[in-house]
Design an enzyme around this catalytic site. Structure first.
Site, PDB file in Angstrom:
ATOM      1  N   ARG A 124      -8.853  -0.124   4.674  1.00  0.00           N
ATOM      2  CA  ARG A 124      -7.930   0.841   4.052  1.00  0.00           C
ATOM      3  C   ARG A 124      -6.639   0.153   3.598  1.00  0.00           C
ATOM      4  NH1 ARG A 124      -5.947   4.964   7.672  1.00  0.00           N
ATOM      5  NH2 ARG A 124      -4.646   5.265   5.826  1.00  0.00           N
ATOM      6  N   CYS A 153      -4.634  12.620  12.587  1.00  0.00           N
ATOM      7  CA  CYS A 153      -5.530  11.464  12.425  1.00  0.00           C
ATOM      8  C   CYS A 153      -5.475  10.655  13.721  1.00  0.00           C
ATOM      9  CB  CYS A 153      -5.073  10.624  11.238  1.00  0.00           C
ATOM     10  SG  CYS A 153      -3.426  10.022  11.500  1.00  0.00           S
ATOM     11  N   ARG A 206       0.774  14.434  13.117  1.00  0.00           N
ATOM     12  CA  ARG A 206       1.278  14.244  11.751  1.00  0.00           C
ATOM     13  C   ARG A 206       1.479  15.585  11.030  1.00  0.00           C
ATOM     14  NH1 ARG A 206      -1.275   8.975   9.266  1.00  0.00           N
ATOM     15  NH2 ARG A 206       0.761   8.861   8.283  1.00  0.00           N
ATOM     16  N   LYS A 235       0.857  -1.204   0.000  1.00  0.00           N
ATOM     17  CA  LYS A 235       0.000   0.000   0.000  1.00  0.00           C
ATOM     18  C   LYS A 235       0.887   1.246   0.000  1.00  0.00           C
ATOM     19  CE  LYS A 235      -1.747   1.643   4.043  1.00  0.00           C
ATOM     20  NZ  LYS A 235      -1.483   3.063   4.274  1.00  0.00           N
ATOM     21  N   ASN A 236       1.925   1.243   0.846  1.00  0.00           N
ATOM     22  CA  ASN A 236       2.728   2.461   1.025  1.00  0.00           C
ATOM     23  C   ASN A 236       3.757   2.667  -0.075  1.00  0.00           C
ATOM     24  OD1 ASN A 236       1.171   2.952   3.200  1.00  0.00           O
ATOM     25  ND2 ASN A 236       2.686   2.328   4.723  1.00  0.00           N
ATOM     26  N   ASP A 252       4.257   0.426  12.071  1.00  0.00           N
ATOM     27  CA  ASP A 252       3.000  -0.131  11.533  1.00  0.00           C
ATOM     28  C   ASP A 252       2.758  -1.561  11.994  1.00  0.00           C
ATOM     29  OD1 ASP A 252       3.238   1.555   8.310  1.00  0.00           O
ATOM     30  OD2 ASP A 252       2.690   2.248  10.306  1.00  0.00           O
TER      31      ASP A 252
HETATM   32  C1  EPZ Z   1       4.292   6.819   6.253  1.00  0.00           C
HETATM   33  O1  EPZ Z   1       3.549   7.873   6.836  1.00  0.00           O
HETATM   34  C2  EPZ Z   1       3.336   5.650   6.140  1.00  0.00           C
HETATM   35  N1  EPZ Z   1       2.216   6.014   5.263  1.00  0.00           N
HETATM   36  C3  EPZ Z   1       2.809   5.284   7.530  1.00  0.00           C
HETATM   37  O2  EPZ Z   1       1.984   4.133   7.385  1.00  0.00           O
HETATM   38  C4  EPZ Z   1       4.002   4.919   8.421  1.00  0.00           C
HETATM   39  O3  EPZ Z   1       3.541   4.655   9.722  1.00  0.00           O
HETATM   40  C5  EPZ Z   1       5.000   6.082   8.450  1.00  0.00           C
HETATM   41  O4  EPZ Z   1       5.386   6.428   7.102  1.00  0.00           O
HETATM   42  C6  EPZ Z   1       6.263   5.746   9.239  1.00  0.00           C
HETATM   43  O5  EPZ Z   1       6.860   4.615   8.690  1.00  0.00           O
HETATM   44  C7  EPZ Z   1       2.396   5.964   3.930  1.00  0.00           C
HETATM   45  O6  EPZ Z   1       3.466   5.659   3.442  1.00  0.00           O
HETATM   46  C8  EPZ Z   1       1.206   6.291   3.083  1.00  0.00           C
HETATM   47  P1  EPZ Z   1       6.489  10.057   8.369  1.00  0.00           P
HETATM   48  P2  EPZ Z   1       4.178   9.363   6.872  1.00  0.00           P
HETATM   49  O7  EPZ Z   1       6.433  11.326   7.612  1.00  0.00           O
HETATM   50  O8  EPZ Z   1       4.936   9.626   5.621  1.00  0.00           O
HETATM   51  C9  EPZ Z   1       6.843  13.204  11.891  1.00  0.00           C
HETATM   52  C10 EPZ Z   1       0.068   2.828   7.658  1.00  0.00           C
HETATM   53  O9  EPZ Z   1      -0.420   2.319   8.667  1.00  0.00           O
HETATM   54  N2  EPZ Z   1       6.808  14.232  10.830  1.00  0.00           N
HETATM   55  O10 EPZ Z   1       7.667   9.162   8.214  1.00  0.00           O
HETATM   56  O11 EPZ Z   1       3.112  10.311   7.264  1.00  0.00           O
HETATM   57  C11 EPZ Z   1       5.471  12.580  12.074  1.00  0.00           C
HETATM   58  O12 EPZ Z   1       4.699  13.351  12.961  1.00  0.00           O
HETATM   59  C12 EPZ Z   1       0.590   4.245   7.707  1.00  0.00           C
HETATM   60  O13 EPZ Z   1       0.203   2.241   6.547  1.00  0.00           O
HETATM   61  C13 EPZ Z   1       7.042  15.567  11.176  1.00  0.00           C
HETATM   62  O14 EPZ Z   1       7.262  15.898  12.347  1.00  0.00           O
HETATM   63  O15 EPZ Z   1       5.185   9.186   8.085  1.00  0.00           O
HETATM   64  C14 EPZ Z   1       5.797  11.247  12.657  1.00  0.00           C
HETATM   65  O16 EPZ Z   1       6.031  11.433  14.046  1.00  0.00           O
HETATM   66  C15 EPZ Z   1       0.341   4.907   9.058  1.00  0.00           C
HETATM   67  N3  EPZ Z   1       6.999  16.512  10.204  1.00  0.00           N
HETATM   68  C16 EPZ Z   1       7.141  10.876  12.016  1.00  0.00           C
HETATM   69  O17 EPZ Z   1       7.656  12.096  11.477  1.00  0.00           O
HETATM   70  C17 EPZ Z   1       6.754  16.183   8.890  1.00  0.00           C
HETATM   71  O18 EPZ Z   1       6.757  17.101   8.039  1.00  0.00           O
HETATM   72  C18 EPZ Z   1       7.019   9.839  10.913  1.00  0.00           C
HETATM   73  O19 EPZ Z   1       6.244  10.418   9.911  1.00  0.00           O
HETATM   74  C19 EPZ Z   1       6.525  14.830   8.561  1.00  0.00           C
HETATM   75  C20 EPZ Z   1       6.559  13.867   9.548  1.00  0.00           C
END
Ligand code: EPZ
Length: 417
Positions: free
Chosen positions: A397, A116, A121, A22-23, A305
């Protein structure tokens, strides 16, 4: 409203083939608007996040056709650079459309993707990285307005290896003028997949999977016919379910190195794991030891995840476990549901202390997010008696035909209206 009725206590035996990740598929859909030629993405899972992404592309004017498990995307007629708030709310990860829209249209407008169920996020890392590429960003009344005359390659450092921010940089830099060096990049297998896909379209991206990704801007990208990497989180969820229930399960299509730490933790629980090429086989007695400590970290650390699913496993194991969630602020919302099943869990901030009990008992459960919902199913499969799980839209989802796949390997569960 539909629900799952699960009778716990069945061993799981058989073979499951992992779907495309998915990701990975979601950012690939974004990348497909970078060319006006046809893009084919093979074996796309029938999950609602994919349907939502297809809606977003159609909203932009692209054609998206599902042919069996494959998707044909043609975005020659794409003309709109604005994603309606209804869709951004439905699919938070549409935020990495920003990079693709800027490359295609030099402009992008998306509603601020709200927090969410698993945390705030923020997208500060996305926006500061895009500014480095020359993008002007204004936030007004909940919308983000981005524009630029030209995207210029730059040296960018991410303070945190954000998966989405890394993908946005790749999508915004791939046709920028000059060279972009991204330091502190996320290293997830889905990032490597996006690099493979972009290069199949004629891009010049290298280094994905490591700390530094280098992108040489090109002037055009052509179509591609691409099979995405297997879903390591879906595969991991089924391995954990078999560990909890006992049995012998083979998961095909996913490479062991993409879920190395999960396999290490399952061995710690007392499971036997054999891996060969893209096959992973687990054998479990169903009587498990707790993991002393599980700490979620960016790849190659333990994946956030799979945190909920492993917490569910530790609830009915010998000993106690400390689960630390470092990625998201509130990724323990599923805990009260496990407590209804008799689980002994104490949540303190980003940590959960689990004291294992011999067995959970069935209960009426409500899914509250995608992976938390999967954790409830895992717990119910191993519990004594019958459980019900509602709010299945969260699970749909990210898991295609969860009930069918589990039934085919021996689980006793029914999806009823
Ligand atoms: C991706 O989300 C995945 N989603 C998530 O999977 C996964 O949990 C996550 O990466 C971590 O591996 C998709 O790929 C569609 P991040 P993403 O940006 O990109 C902080 C699932 O269950 N952050 O790596 O949103 C954020 O708050 C989903 O399939 C900032 O602070 O994750 C978090 O604490 C859930 N500022 C951490 O980084 C930013 O601008 C990780 O977020 C961006 C992120």
């Amino acid at each position: 409203m539909e629900k799952l009725i699960i009778e716990g206590g069945r061993r799981l035996t058989g073979v499951i083939r992992a779907e495309a990740a998915k990701n990975s598929v979601l950012p690939l859909f974004s990348a497909s608007i970078l060319t006006d030629r046809q893009v084919v993405i093979r074996g796309v899972p029938a999950i609602t996040d994919v349907l939502c992404m297809a809606k977003i592309l159609r909203e932009l004017g692209a054609s998206v056709r599902f042919c069996g498990g494959d998707v044909v995307i043609e975005s020659a007629d794409a003309c709109c650079h604005e994603i309606p708030s209804s869709l951004t709310r439905e699919l938070r990860s549409s935020v990495f459309m920003l990079g693709a829209l800027l490359t295609r249209f030099r402009r992008a407008v998306i509603a601020y993707p709200g927090g969410c169920d698993i945390g705030l996020r923020p997208i500060d890392l996305h926006l500061s990285a895009l500014k480095r590429l020359g993008v002007c960003i204004r936030e007004r009344e909940g919308y983000i307005h981005c524009s630029c005359d030209v995207l210029r390659g730059a040296e960018i450092t991410l303070d945190f290896p954000s998966v989405g921010a890394t993908e946005n940089v790749m999508l915004a830099a791939v046709m920028a003028e000059g060279r972009t060096v991204l330091e502190g990049a996320a290293k997830e297998p889905e990032i490597v997949d996006l690099q493979r896909f972009l290069n199949a379209m004629g891009a010049k991206v290298r280094g994905a999977g490591g700390d530094i990704i280098e992108i040489e801007g090109v002037s055009t990208l052509h179509g591609a016919d691409f099979s995405p990497v297997a879903d390591r989180i879906e595969a991991g969820t089924y391995l954990i379910a078999c560990a909890v229930c006992g049995g012998e399960l083979e998961v095909e299509g996913v490479r062991a190195e993409n879920i190395r730490l999960l396999l290490h933790k399952l061995r710690e629980n007392g499971c036997k794991i054999h891996t060969k090429n893209d096959k992973i086989r687990i054998e479990s007695s169903g009587r498990l030891r707790c993991n002393r400590r599980i700490e979620t970290m960016p790849f190659p650390g333990f994946p956030t995840d799979l945190q909920a699913q492993m917490t569910a496993l530790n609830c009915a194991a010998r000993g106690s476990a400390l689960i630390v969630e470092n990625l998201f602020e509130t990724r323990f919302k599923y805990v009260p549901e496990l407590q209804k099943m008799g689980a002994d869990i104490e949540v303190r901030g980003r940590s959960a202390i689990v004291r294992g009990i011999p067995r959970l008992h069935g209960a009426s459960l409500t899914a509250c997010d995608l992976r938390g919902g999967a954790a409830l199913v895992v717990a119910a499969l191993g519990a004594e008696g019958v459980s019900e799980v509602t709010e299945l839209s969260h699970i749909d989802r990210g898991y295609a035909d969860l009930a069918g796949k589990l039934s085919r390997i021996g689980a006793s569960l029914r999806r009823v209206p």
